[in-house]
Design a protein around this motif. Structure first.
Motif, PDB file in Angstrom:
ATOM      1  N   TYR A 258      46.909 -49.889  28.953  1.00 33.83           N
ATOM      2  CA  TYR A 258      47.977 -49.457  29.855  1.00 33.83           C
ATOM      3  C   TYR A 258      47.787 -48.000  30.240  1.00 33.83           C
ATOM      4  O   TYR A 258      47.283 -47.184  29.466  1.00 33.83           O
ATOM      5  N   ARG A 259      48.243 -47.675  31.429  1.00 36.17           N
ATOM      6  CA  ARG A 259      48.326 -46.303  31.886  1.00 36.17           C
ATOM      7  C   ARG A 259      49.781 -46.013  32.253  1.00 36.17           C
ATOM      8  O   ARG A 259      50.422 -46.814  32.928  1.00 36.17           O
ATOM      9  N   ALA A 260      50.284 -44.877  31.829  1.00 34.07           N
ATOM     10  CA  ALA A 260      51.651 -44.464  32.140  1.00 34.07           C
ATOM     11  C   ALA A 260      51.583 -43.240  33.049  1.00 34.07           C
ATOM     12  O   ALA A 260      51.125 -42.177  32.623  1.00 34.07           O
ATOM     13  N   PHE A 261      52.013 -43.388  34.281  1.00 35.45           N
ATOM     14  CA  PHE A 261      51.938 -42.321  35.281  1.00 35.45           C
ATOM     15  C   PHE A 261      53.300 -41.648  35.403  1.00 35.45           C
ATOM     16  O   PHE A 261      54.297 -42.293  35.729  1.00 35.45           O
ATOM     17  N   TRP A 262      53.327 -40.349  35.158  1.00 37.91           N
ATOM     18  CA  TRP A 262      54.576 -39.605  35.009  1.00 37.91           C
ATOM     19  C   TRP A 262      54.878 -38.720  36.209  1.00 37.91           C
ATOM     20  O   TRP A 262      53.982 -38.153  36.827  1.00 37.91           O
ATOM     21  N   ASP A 263      56.176 -38.583  36.485  1.00 35.19           N
ATOM     22  CA  ASP A 263      56.690 -37.438  37.219  1.00 35.19           C
ATOM     23  C   ASP A 263      57.681 -36.781  36.271  1.00 35.19           C
ATOM     24  O   ASP A 263      58.625 -37.431  35.794  1.00 35.19           O
ATOM     25  N   ILE A 264      57.486 -35.515  35.981  1.00 34.26           N
ATOM     26  CA  ILE A 264      58.202 -34.851  34.897  1.00 34.26           C
ATOM     27  C   ILE A 264      59.503 -34.235  35.401  1.00 34.26           C
ATOM     28  O   ILE A 264      59.505 -33.465  36.371  1.00 34.26           O
ATOM     29  N   GLY A 265      60.583 -34.564  34.741  1.00 39.86           N
ATOM     30  CA  GLY A 265      61.879 -33.974  35.050  1.00 39.86           C
ATOM     31  C   GLY A 265      62.269 -32.946  34.002  1.00 39.86           C
ATOM     32  O   GLY A 265      61.432 -32.401  33.294  1.00 39.86           O
ATOM     33  N   GLY A 266      63.562 -32.704  33.892  1.00 42.92           N
ATOM     34  CA  GLY A 266      64.048 -31.729  32.927  1.00 42.92           C
ATOM     35  C   GLY A 266      65.101 -32.331  32.020  1.00 42.92           C
ATOM     36  O   GLY A 266      65.358 -33.535  32.043  1.00 42.92           O
ATOM     37  N   THR A 267      65.716 -31.489  31.223  1.00 36.80           N
ATOM     38  CA  THR A 267      66.690 -31.957  30.236  1.00 36.80           C
ATOM     39  C   THR A 267      68.117 -31.538  30.549  1.00 36.80           C
ATOM     40  O   THR A 267      69.026 -31.885  29.808  1.00 36.80           O
ATOM     41  N   GLY A 268      68.336 -30.818  31.626  1.00 33.38           N
ATOM     42  CA  GLY A 268      69.688 -30.407  31.981  1.00 33.38           C
ATOM     43  C   GLY A 268      70.429 -31.482  32.747  1.00 33.38           C
ATOM     44  O   GLY A 268      69.832 -32.427  33.268  1.00 33.38           O
ATOM     45  N   ALA A 269      71.744 -31.320  32.844  1.00 35.09           N
ATOM     46  CA  ALA A 269      72.576 -32.308  33.535  1.00 35.09           C
ATOM     47  C   ALA A 269      72.223 -32.423  35.007  1.00 35.09           C
ATOM     48  O   ALA A 269      72.385 -33.484  35.614  1.00 35.09           O
ATOM     49  N   GLY A 384      60.845 -47.866  48.775  1.00 36.66           N
ATOM     50  CA  GLY A 384      61.317 -48.270  50.089  1.00 36.66           C
ATOM     51  C   GLY A 384      62.139 -47.195  50.770  1.00 36.66           C
ATOM     52  O   GLY A 384      62.198 -47.138  52.000  1.00 36.66           O
ATOM     53  N   TRP A 385      62.786 -46.344  49.984  1.00 32.37           N
ATOM     54  CA  TRP A 385      63.653 -45.303  50.542  1.00 32.37           C
ATOM     55  C   TRP A 385      62.900 -44.009  50.857  1.00 32.37           C
ATOM     56  O   TRP A 385      63.290 -43.245  51.743  1.00 32.37           O
ATOM     57  N   TYR A 386      61.822 -43.743  50.144  1.00 27.22           N
ATOM     58  CA  TYR A 386      61.074 -42.483  50.245  1.00 27.22           C
ATOM     59  C   TYR A 386      60.654 -42.243  51.690  1.00 27.22           C
ATOM     60  O   TYR A 386      59.932 -43.052  52.285  1.00 27.22           O
ATOM     61  N   HIS A 387      61.092 -41.123  52.275  1.00 28.03           N
ATOM     62  CA  HIS A 387      60.922 -40.972  53.711  1.00 28.03           C
ATOM     63  C   HIS A 387      60.694 -39.514  54.113  1.00 28.03           C
ATOM     64  O   HIS A 387      60.845 -38.582  53.317  1.00 28.03           O
ATOM     65  N   GLU A 388      60.355 -39.361  55.370  1.00 25.08           N
ATOM     66  CA  GLU A 388      60.096 -38.069  55.964  1.00 25.08           C
ATOM     67  C   GLU A 388      61.396 -37.315  56.230  1.00 25.08           C
ATOM     68  O   GLU A 388      62.362 -37.880  56.745  1.00 25.08           O
ATOM     69  N   LYS A 389      61.425 -36.052  55.856  1.00 21.95           N
ATOM     70  CA  LYS A 389      62.534 -35.191  56.249  1.00 21.95           C
ATOM     71  C   LYS A 389      62.231 -34.649  57.643  1.00 21.95           C
ATOM     72  O   LYS A 389      61.115 -34.189  57.910  1.00 21.95           O
ATOM     73  N   ARG A 390      63.213 -34.703  58.529  1.00 18.47           N
ATOM     74  CA  ARG A 390      62.947 -34.328  59.910  1.00 18.47           C
ATOM     75  C   ARG A 390      63.867 -33.207  60.382  1.00 18.47           C
ATOM     76  O   ARG A 390      65.031 -33.115  59.976  1.00 18.47           O
ATOM     77  N   ASP A 391      63.322 -32.377  61.237  1.00 15.03           N
ATOM     78  CA  ASP A 391      64.112 -31.397  61.960  1.00 15.03           C
ATOM     79  C   ASP A 391      64.514 -32.065  63.270  1.00 15.03           C
ATOM     80  O   ASP A 391      63.702 -32.197  64.193  1.00 15.03           O
ATOM     81  N   GLU A 392      65.772 -32.505  63.346  1.00 16.97           N
ATOM     82  CA  GLU A 392      66.209 -33.273  64.507  1.00 16.97           C
ATOM     83  C   GLU A 392      66.218 -32.426  65.773  1.00 16.97           C
ATOM     84  O   GLU A 392      66.008 -32.944  66.876  1.00 16.97           O
ATOM     85  N   ASN A 393      66.471 -31.133  65.646  1.00 13.58           N
ATOM     86  CA  ASN A 393      66.508 -30.275  66.834  1.00 13.58           C
ATOM     87  C   ASN A 393      65.133 -30.154  67.485  1.00 13.58           C
ATOM     88  O   ASN A 393      65.002 -30.152  68.706  1.00 13.58           O
ATOM     89  N   TRP A 404      66.782 -38.681  45.473  1.00 11.57           N
ATOM     90  CA  TRP A 404      66.717 -39.561  44.295  1.00 11.57           C
ATOM     91  C   TRP A 404      65.453 -40.404  44.258  1.00 11.57           C
ATOM     92  O   TRP A 404      65.015 -40.821  43.180  1.00 11.57           O
ATOM     93  N   ALA A 405      64.847 -40.670  45.429  1.00 11.05           N
ATOM     94  CA  ALA A 405      63.679 -41.558  45.478  1.00 11.05           C
ATOM     95  C   ALA A 405      62.369 -40.830  45.235  1.00 11.05           C
ATOM     96  O   ALA A 405      61.346 -41.470  44.964  1.00 11.05           O
ATOM     97  N   SER A 406      62.367 -39.508  45.336  1.00 11.25           N
ATOM     98  CA  SER A 406      61.103 -38.779  45.321  1.00 11.25           C
ATOM     99  C   SER A 406      60.432 -38.776  43.953  1.00 11.25           C
ATOM    100  O   SER A 406      59.204 -38.663  43.862  1.00 11.25           O
ATOM    101  N   HIS A 407      61.189 -38.909  42.866  1.00  8.35           N
ATOM    102  CA  HIS A 407      60.580 -38.881  41.536  1.00  8.35           C
ATOM    103  C   HIS A 407      59.704 -40.116  41.306  1.00  8.35           C
ATOM    104  O   HIS A 407      58.572 -40.010  40.849  1.00  8.35           O
ATOM    105  N   ALA A 408      60.251 -41.278  41.640  1.00  6.98           N
ATOM    106  CA  ALA A 408      59.458 -42.505  41.529  1.00  6.98           C
ATOM    107  C   ALA A 408      58.252 -42.453  42.453  1.00  6.98           C
ATOM    108  O   ALA A 408      57.139 -42.856  42.080  1.00  6.98           O
ATOM    109  N   ALA A 409      58.465 -41.962  43.678  1.00  9.99           N
ATOM    110  CA  ALA A 409      57.374 -41.910  44.653  1.00  9.99           C
ATOM    111  C   ALA A 409      56.281 -40.934  44.223  1.00  9.99           C
ATOM    112  O   ALA A 409      55.084 -41.203  44.414  1.00  9.99           O
TER     113      ALA A 409
END
Length: 445
Positions: A258-269, A384-393, A404-409
């Motif tokens: 097995y391989r476990a691929f991580w995105d590292i978070g923190g311990t604060g609330a 499925g949610w991970y998406h481009e941030k856009r400058d609408e102007n 919330w989706a960026s950690h999994a992505a």
């Protein structure tokens, strides 16, 4: 399916095969959920008319209520579906009096009523002898509405039928009828491929959506929850994976590491979540068998999850910040995991444009990726949610949205980068190869 008639003849009713068990036998609750083109609404409309026929033939009197959460006018109701369903069966049409805004049996015993639950629930509660309530488009019905509605359907042999297109795991309808359905409920998933009469015009629309609106395809046609937005990076790849059957049950190979691929978070609330994908590289396939995410938890909690789920000997693949010391505990994830007995691989920083590189790597590899639908459900939603941030102007993209989706992505992207890394000699006999990390001694996969 057959229904008795007063002259002792038998009427044959054609239903999608998946709905035959739903309408077989006794049940207070019957339902179906899924995407567009499944035939569930037309089938339930027809069976509601059949139920009215059966009641009137048995000498019973009362109401069949066709309800929706929102129904401001009769045009917003299921009246048109019921009319079409009755007209499709000559023996039913002969038994009903169908007007511009009403439906009732010719003997006057059974009438159909139409109501919106949001504003007319008390009106339903005041109606006498409700024999059946069919709630169509039931996804937005609130828990309060369900609690008020269900006790009003109390005649002997009465029923509650529910049809809906899923949108959210948090909806009251999902929780009540899918997560914890009532005892004896007969409820089925139904999508376009389950409809024997799926029309060619809808097939063309389905293909158009798959090609041009992939971020919405799974919700509209496959009955998935709404998990994608405009600009979702992996929407088309996920839709194709479902089409190919690469999202489903994925069995792990007990002989492959097995391989476990991580995105590292923190311990604060308010810290970012920690995300981990569990995968195996088998030949040219990447089999993703599990997903984990937790916010604000210490490293020990993540390690416990790995060990409790059988991944205690997994290779821990960390992003470059895995070697950085934690500000509170003055220890890196790299050293802490090694101390806990894990082998660790640090993927070097890709520098400027790293997020884009991860996205492109995932897109290239997606045709070779298999995902376990059940164990990876939360992670798949995030992809499925991970998406481009856009400058609408200025109508320009600003890179991936950090939400919330960026950690999994990010962890998923790390997996793709690690898989594609060129051969580089490492210490202690470890090396990278084109198909991923290898161990020159005992690690076979």
């Amino acid at each position: 399916m057959t229904a008795g008639k007063s002259n002792s003849m038998v009427a044959r009713i054609e239903l999608p095969p998946k709905l035959i068990p739903v309408f077989a036998g006794e049940a207070r609750y019957r339902g179906a959920y899924g995407g567009r083109g499944s035939g569930k609404t037309r089938t339930f409309a027809k069976m509601a008319a059949v139920r009215g026929y059966q009641l009137s033939q048995g000498g019973e009197e009362g109401l069949i209520v066709s309800a929706r959460e929102y129904m401001n006018t009769i045009e917003n109701s299921s009246l048109a579906e019921l009319k079409a369903a009755i007209a499709s069966e000559p023996w039913l049409a002969a038994h009903y009096d169908v007007g511009e805004k009403y439906i009732r049996t010719r003997d006057g015993r059974i009438s159909f009523a139409f109501a919106g639950l949001r504003h007319n629930l008390d009106n339903i509660k005041s109606k006498a002898r409700v024999r059946l309530v069919w709630v169509d488009e039931a996804e937005p019905v609130s828990e309060t509405a369900w609690r008020k509605l269900i006790p009003t359907v109390r005649e002997a042999g009465s029923g509650i039928w529910v049809t809906w297109n899923p949108e959210s795991r948090g909806s009251a309808t999902h929780k009540r009828f899918r997560e914890k359905p009532p005892k004896g409920a007969r409820i089925a998933a139904l999508n376009w491929r389950d409809n024997p009469w799926f029309p060619p015009v809808l097939e063309q629309e389905r293909r158009n959506d798959l090609e041009n609106r992939p971020e919405h395809y799974a919700h509209i046609w496959e009955g998935d929850f709404v998990t994608a937005v405009e600009g979702a990076y992996y929407a088309k790849a996920l839709a194709k994976a479902r089409e190919d059957g690469r999202i489903g049950h994925v069995a792990a190979d007990p002989l492959i590491h097995y391989r476990a691929f991580w995105d590292i978070g923190g311990t604060g609330a308010k810290a970012d979540a920690t995300a981990i994908w569990i995968a195996q590289f088998i030949g040219r396939e990447i089999r993703v068998v599990d997903y984990y995410e937790a916010q604000g938890q210490p490293l020990a909690a993540h390690i416990n999850w790995l060990r409790q789920n059988g991944y205690g000997s997994a290779l821990a693949v960390l992003p470059h910040d895995g070697a950085t010391h934690d500000r509170v505990h003055d220890v890196s994830f790299d050293s802490a995991l090694r101390e806990a007995g894990f082998e660790v691989q640090i993927v070097p920083n890709q520098g400027a444009g790293a997020a884009r590189l991860r996205v492109e790597a995932v897109r290239r590899l997606f045709p070779a990726i298999w995902l376990d639908e059940k164990r990876c459900a939360a992670g798949i939603d995030a992809l499925g949610w991970y998406h481009e941030k856009r400058d609408e102007n200025r109508n320009i993209g600003l890179g991936p949205e950090h939400d919330w989706a960026s950690h999994a992505a990010d962890a998923f992207g790390l997996m793709a980068i690690a898989y594609e890394m060129p051969p580089v000699r490492q210490q202690q006999g470890r090396r990278y190869q084109g198909d991923g990390f290898k161990n020159t001694s005992w690690m076979a996969g």
